[in-house]
Design an enzyme around this catalytic site. Structure first.
Site, PDB file in Angstrom:
ATOM      1  N   ILE A 128       0.883  -1.164   0.000  1.00  0.00           N
ATOM      2  CA  ILE A 128       0.000   0.000   0.000  1.00  0.00           C
ATOM      3  C   ILE A 128       0.917   1.210   0.000  1.00  0.00           C
ATOM      4  O   ILE A 128       1.835   1.306   0.821  1.00  0.00           O
ATOM      5  CB  ILE A 128      -0.927   0.070   1.231  1.00  0.00           C
ATOM      6  CG1 ILE A 128      -1.911  -1.103   1.252  1.00  0.00           C
ATOM      7  CG2 ILE A 128      -1.700   1.399   1.239  1.00  0.00           C
ATOM      8  CD1 ILE A 128      -2.856  -1.095   2.427  1.00  0.00           C
ATOM      9  N   VAL A 175       0.832   5.653  -0.737  1.00  0.00           N
ATOM     10  CA  VAL A 175       0.144   6.907  -1.073  1.00  0.00           C
ATOM     11  C   VAL A 175       1.205   7.995  -1.156  1.00  0.00           C
ATOM     12  O   VAL A 175       2.034   8.126  -0.241  1.00  0.00           O
ATOM     13  CB  VAL A 175      -0.916   7.271  -0.012  1.00  0.00           C
ATOM     14  CG1 VAL A 175      -1.562   8.617  -0.327  1.00  0.00           C
ATOM     15  CG2 VAL A 175      -1.969   6.178   0.091  1.00  0.00           C
ATOM     16  N   GLU A 183       3.278  -7.304   6.384  1.00  0.00           N
ATOM     17  CA  GLU A 183       4.489  -6.821   7.028  1.00  0.00           C
ATOM     18  C   GLU A 183       4.536  -5.316   6.863  1.00  0.00           C
ATOM     19  O   GLU A 183       4.141  -4.787   5.823  1.00  0.00           O
ATOM     20  CB  GLU A 183       5.760  -7.415   6.397  1.00  0.00           C
ATOM     21  CG  GLU A 183       5.998  -8.877   6.688  1.00  0.00           C
ATOM     22  CD  GLU A 183       5.354  -9.799   5.667  1.00  0.00           C
ATOM     23  OE1 GLU A 183       5.227 -10.989   5.955  1.00  0.00           O
ATOM     24  OE2 GLU A 183       4.967  -9.318   4.575  1.00  0.00           O
ATOM     25  N   TYR A 200      -3.177   0.099  10.462  1.00  0.00           N
ATOM     26  CA  TYR A 200      -3.525  -1.318  10.452  1.00  0.00           C
ATOM     27  C   TYR A 200      -4.226  -1.716  11.755  1.00  0.00           C
ATOM     28  O   TYR A 200      -5.194  -2.475  11.728  1.00  0.00           O
ATOM     29  CB  TYR A 200      -2.290  -2.175  10.208  1.00  0.00           C
ATOM     30  CG  TYR A 200      -1.675  -1.969   8.845  1.00  0.00           C
ATOM     31  CD1 TYR A 200      -2.460  -1.855   7.708  1.00  0.00           C
ATOM     32  CD2 TYR A 200      -0.300  -1.890   8.685  1.00  0.00           C
ATOM     33  CE1 TYR A 200      -1.903  -1.673   6.457  1.00  0.00           C
ATOM     34  CE2 TYR A 200       0.277  -1.713   7.431  1.00  0.00           C
ATOM     35  CZ  TYR A 200      -0.525  -1.603   6.319  1.00  0.00           C
ATOM     36  OH  TYR A 200       0.032  -1.422   5.093  1.00  0.00           O
TER      37      TYR A 200
END
Length: 140
Positions: free
Chosen positions: A66, A68, A100, A112
Site C-alpha cells: 500500500i 500513497v 508486514e 492497520y
C-alpha cells in the site's frame, strides 16, 4: 491497476519505498496472476495518488503493498485502499489476512491496528537493501 498505471506507480514506489522497491517486472508479473492477485490504484482526476495490492489464496491473504504519495498522506486514501483490499479478502472468504510493515513506521502500524490488525512477530532484516525489520501483523 493496469499496465498503463505502472509508469506512475513506479515513481511512487521510488518515492515511498527506496531502496527496497519493487521493479516494473515484478508488478507486471503480479498483474498477470489475476486468479490470486488484486491490485488497485487511487486516482484524483487523472492522477494516480496511491496504489495497493492483495495476494489471496483460499486459506490466507497477504497485503502485498500500500502506498500513497507523500503530499496526499493523512487524507484517508491509504485507509480506503486498505478497506478495499480487506473487502476483496472477505468477498473471497479468506479467513486470515497478514502483512508486514516497517518496524519504524508507527503511523502505518496505527492504520492497520485501527482496522483490526495485531502484531504477531518481527522479521529481522526483512527489507534487504535497507536492512530494516518488519513487524508482522494479522487481522485478528
Amino acid at each position: 491497476m493496469t499496465r498503463e498505471d505502472l509508469r506512475t506507480v513506479m515513481v511512487l514506489e521510488e518515492e515511498l519505498f527506496a531502496p527496497d522497491t519493487w521493479t516494473r517486472a515484478m508488478y507486471l508479473e503480479e498483474l498477470g496472476m489475476t486468479d490470486t492477485r488484486h491490485y488497485l490504484v487511487a486516482v484524483d482526476g487523472t492522477d494516480v495518488v496511491g496504489y495497493a495490492g492483495l495476494i489471496a489464496y483460499p486459506d490466507e491473504a497477504h497485503i502485498a503493498t500500500i502506498g500513497v504519495t507523500g503530499s496526499r498522506q493523512g487524507e484517508g486514501t491509504g485507509g480506503r485502499l486498505l478497506d478495499a483490499l480487506l473487502a476483496e479478502a472477505d468477498r473471497r472468504s479468506v479467513p486470515v489476512v497478514l502483512l508486514e510493515v516497517r518496524a519504524t513506521d508507527e503511523a502505518t502500524q496505527g492504520l492497520y491496528a485501527r482496522r483490526g490488525f495485531v502484531p504477531i512477530g518481527v522479521r529481522p532484516n526483512y527489507y534487504p537493501l535497507s536492512g530494516e525489520d518488519a513487524v508482522v501483523m494479522k487481522r485478528g
